[in-house]
Design an enzyme around this catalytic site. Structure first.
Site, PDB file in Angstrom:
ATOM      1  N   HIS A 137       0.838  -1.080   0.113  1.00 20.36           N
ATOM      2  CA  HIS A 137      -0.144  -0.138   0.123  1.00 20.36           C
ATOM      3  C   HIS A 137       0.880   1.418  -0.053  1.00 20.36           C
ATOM      4  CE1 HIS A 137      -3.118   2.733   2.332  1.00 20.36           C
ATOM      5  NE2 HIS A 137      -3.172   2.952   0.966  1.00 20.36           N
ATOM      6  N   GLU A 149       2.796   0.539   3.237  1.00 17.05           N
ATOM      7  CA  GLU A 149       2.434  -0.505   4.277  1.00 17.05           C
ATOM      8  C   GLU A 149       2.480  -1.826   3.527  1.00 17.05           C
ATOM      9  OE1 GLU A 149      -0.922   1.615   7.099  1.00 17.05           O
ATOM     10  OE2 GLU A 149      -1.535   0.890   5.223  1.00 17.05           O
TER      11      GLU A 149
HETATM   12  N1  LIG Z   1      -5.488   7.939  -4.382  1.00 14.56           N
HETATM   13  C1  LIG Z   1      -4.817   7.513  -3.299  1.00 14.56           C
HETATM   14  O1  LIG Z   1      -4.250   8.456  -2.907  1.00 14.56           O
HETATM   15  C2  LIG Z   1      -4.633   6.267  -3.124  1.00 14.56           C
HETATM   16  C3  LIG Z   1      -3.487   5.892  -1.989  1.00 14.56           C
HETATM   17  C4  LIG Z   1      -3.317   4.692  -1.673  1.00 14.56           C
HETATM   18  C5  LIG Z   1      -3.868   3.637  -2.419  1.00 14.56           C
HETATM   19  N2  LIG Z   1      -4.906   3.923  -3.264  1.00 14.56           N
HETATM   20  C6  LIG Z   1      -5.350   2.653  -3.897  1.00 14.56           C
HETATM   21  O2  LIG Z   1      -4.973   2.552  -5.368  1.00 14.56           O
HETATM   22  C7  LIG Z   1      -5.845   2.023  -6.151  1.00 14.56           C
HETATM   23  C8  LIG Z   1      -5.977   3.097  -7.499  1.00 14.56           C
HETATM   24  O3  LIG Z   1      -6.258   4.371  -7.066  1.00 14.56           O
HETATM   25  P1  LIG Z   1      -6.237   5.725  -7.776  1.00 14.56           P
HETATM   26  O4  LIG Z   1      -6.139   6.805  -7.056  1.00 14.56           O
HETATM   27  O5  LIG Z   1      -4.841   5.633  -8.827  1.00 14.56           O
HETATM   28  O6  LIG Z   1      -7.272   5.511  -8.933  1.00 14.56           O
HETATM   29  P2  LIG Z   1      -7.504   6.120 -10.232  1.00 14.56           P
HETATM   30  O7  LIG Z   1      -9.033   6.337 -10.396  1.00 14.56           O
HETATM   31  O8  LIG Z   1      -6.540   7.474 -10.321  1.00 14.56           O
HETATM   32  O9  LIG Z   1      -6.946   5.114 -11.315  1.00 14.56           O
HETATM   33  C9  LIG Z   1      -7.212   3.931 -11.453  1.00 14.56           C
HETATM   34  C10 LIG Z   1      -7.054   3.422 -12.885  1.00 14.56           C
HETATM   35  O10 LIG Z   1      -7.497   1.945 -13.092  1.00 14.56           O
HETATM   36  C11 LIG Z   1      -7.727   1.612 -14.377  1.00 14.56           C
HETATM   37  N3  LIG Z   1      -8.415   0.405 -14.396  1.00 14.56           N
HETATM   38  C12 LIG Z   1      -9.870   0.037 -14.076  1.00 14.56           C
HETATM   39  N4  LIG Z   1     -10.103  -1.044 -14.439  1.00 14.56           N
HETATM   40  C13 LIG Z   1      -8.929  -1.745 -14.848  1.00 14.56           C
HETATM   41  C14 LIG Z   1      -8.705  -3.006 -15.319  1.00 14.56           C
HETATM   42  N5  LIG Z   1      -9.226  -4.045 -15.330  1.00 14.56           N
HETATM   43  N6  LIG Z   1      -7.247  -3.164 -15.561  1.00 14.56           N
HETATM   44  C15 LIG Z   1      -6.526  -2.061 -15.856  1.00 14.56           C
HETATM   45  N7  LIG Z   1      -6.718  -0.981 -15.440  1.00 14.56           N
HETATM   46  C16 LIG Z   1      -7.890  -0.528 -14.964  1.00 14.56           C
HETATM   47  C17 LIG Z   1      -8.678   3.018 -14.611  1.00 14.56           C
HETATM   48  O11 LIG Z   1      -8.754   3.112 -15.875  1.00 14.56           O
HETATM   49  C18 LIG Z   1      -7.823   4.119 -14.027  1.00 14.56           C
HETATM   50  O12 LIG Z   1      -6.870   4.650 -14.990  1.00 14.56           O
HETATM   51  C19 LIG Z   1      -7.186   2.019  -5.442  1.00 14.56           C
HETATM   52  O13 LIG Z   1      -7.381   0.680  -4.935  1.00 14.56           O
HETATM   53  C20 LIG Z   1      -7.044   2.928  -4.318  1.00 14.56           C
HETATM   54  O14 LIG Z   1      -7.956   2.782  -3.127  1.00 14.56           O
HETATM   55  C21 LIG Z   1      -5.253   5.226  -3.700  1.00 14.56           C
END
Ligand SMILES: NC(=O)c1ccc[n+]([C@@H]2O[C@H](COP(=O)([O-])OP(=O)(O)OC[C@H]3O[C@@H](n4cnc5c(N)ncnc54)[C@H](O)[C@@H]3O)[C@@H](O)[C@H]2O)c1
Length: 295
Positions: A137, A149
């Protein structure tokens, strides 16, 4: 040197790709959206060049960027030692991906999720090799944040856990060990509690967005306050994570708020679209949003 496949080229997948390439690894980056791949690659280029110009990374920007390849399908996962999943926070979506990766990857390939909330044991459940599934994480913006994490699922092997700690150290990141696989792990429980309180104070008109952020900065030495953090992370991601917590029956740690939902519905998704709890102006300044105007 190990090869790493990153699935999901959003805010987190892009940052993870950059940091892994800075660590010297070859990285393949995949997303179902070609537009996301294109814009994330641009962002990685901009950020890598900026860090290189300030002498903050050991290699040249070109050397780092040359290690990154965007790909149109999952075929290269079979050649990688690591796969890091960073798609939307949706348990069914992630489980489907892990099930598919399990059949495509060699048994020794480590499958990691960047989930913010979903226990790793659940994501590993559709796989035949749950011992190689782990939580990594990262925190965003990943190139600026040193924390990862490392979450041990119920069936994650000790060898995979140790290898993951070594991998995170090799990226110059700091691994915090999560020894019990609970929803939200450690840090999102702590930061979620403060964001929940901050939202409630602002929604009730007791404090302004700016004062809460400034207060945490001047009073508690936070670099940026909870609303600035939320804008960086993406308000839509907060709503998805809140729903994931609810689906897990972990309502007590979910950040849910009518204001947050309304802001997302109005397209105020945070910094990535130039507006969230603040409006981000072209001259680099920002103006707090007047929440009384939201419908
Ligand atoms: N935003 C944050 O600060 C943060 C911090 C830690 C963890 N996270 C976690 O990280 C993950 C992503 O978050 P994010 O903020 O980058 O989201 P985001 O919306 O910026 O990006 C998600 C991406 O996943 C892609 N996607 C969707 N389905 C897919 C598939 N089947 N195959 C490949 N790509 C696919 C989408 O097109 C999009 O580009 C989530 O699980 C979120 O909880 C986010």
């Amino acid at each position: 040197m190990d090869k790493v496949f990153v699935l999901g080229a959003g805010f987190m997948g892009g940052g993870i790709t950059q940091v892994v390439a800075q660590g010297g690894y070859t990285v393949y980056l995949y997303d179902t959206s070609p537009a996301a791949l294109e814009s994330t690659l641009k962002q990685i280029r901009w950020s890598t060049e900026k860090l290189a110009s300030k002498g903050k990374i050991k290699d040249s920007a070109k050397a780092v960027l040359d290690r990154i390849t965007t790909v149109k399908d999952l075929s290269l996962v079979s050649q990688c030692q690591w796969v890091i999943e960073a798609v939307y926070e949706d348990e069914q979506l992630k489980k489907g991906i892990f099930k598919d990766l399990d059949t495509r990857c060699k048994p020794e390939t480590i499958l990691a999720s960047n989930t913010s909330s979903i226990p790793i044991t659940r994501l590993a459940s559709p796989t035949t090799h749950p011992e190689r599934v782990i939580g990594l994480h990262f925190f965003g913006p990943v190139p600026m944040m040193k924390l990862v994490e490392v979450i041990k699922g119920e069936k994650t092997s000790d060898a995979v856990f140790q290898k993951s700690l070594y991998f995170i150290n090799s990226l110059g990141q700091y691994p915090v060990k999560v020894m019990k696989d609970i929803p939200g792990f450690i840090m999102n429980r702590v930061s979620g509690a403060s964001f929940r309180e901050a939202l409630s104070l602002v929604e009730k008109g007791i404090a302004s967005i700016e004062d809460v952020d400034k207060g945490m900065h001047y009073g508690f030495n936070w670099n940026i306050g909870p609303f600035e953090i939320a804008d960086n992370a993406g308000l839509d991601t907060y709503v998805r994570v809140g729903k994931a917590f609810q689906a897990l029956g972990a309502e007590e740690v979910a950040v849910t708020s009518e204001l947050l939902e309304k802001m997302v519905a109005a397209g105020r998704l945070g910094r990535k679209v130039g507006k969230g709890f603040y409006d981000y102006l072209p001259d680099g300044t920002k103006v707090p949003f007047d929440i009384t105007t939201i419908k």
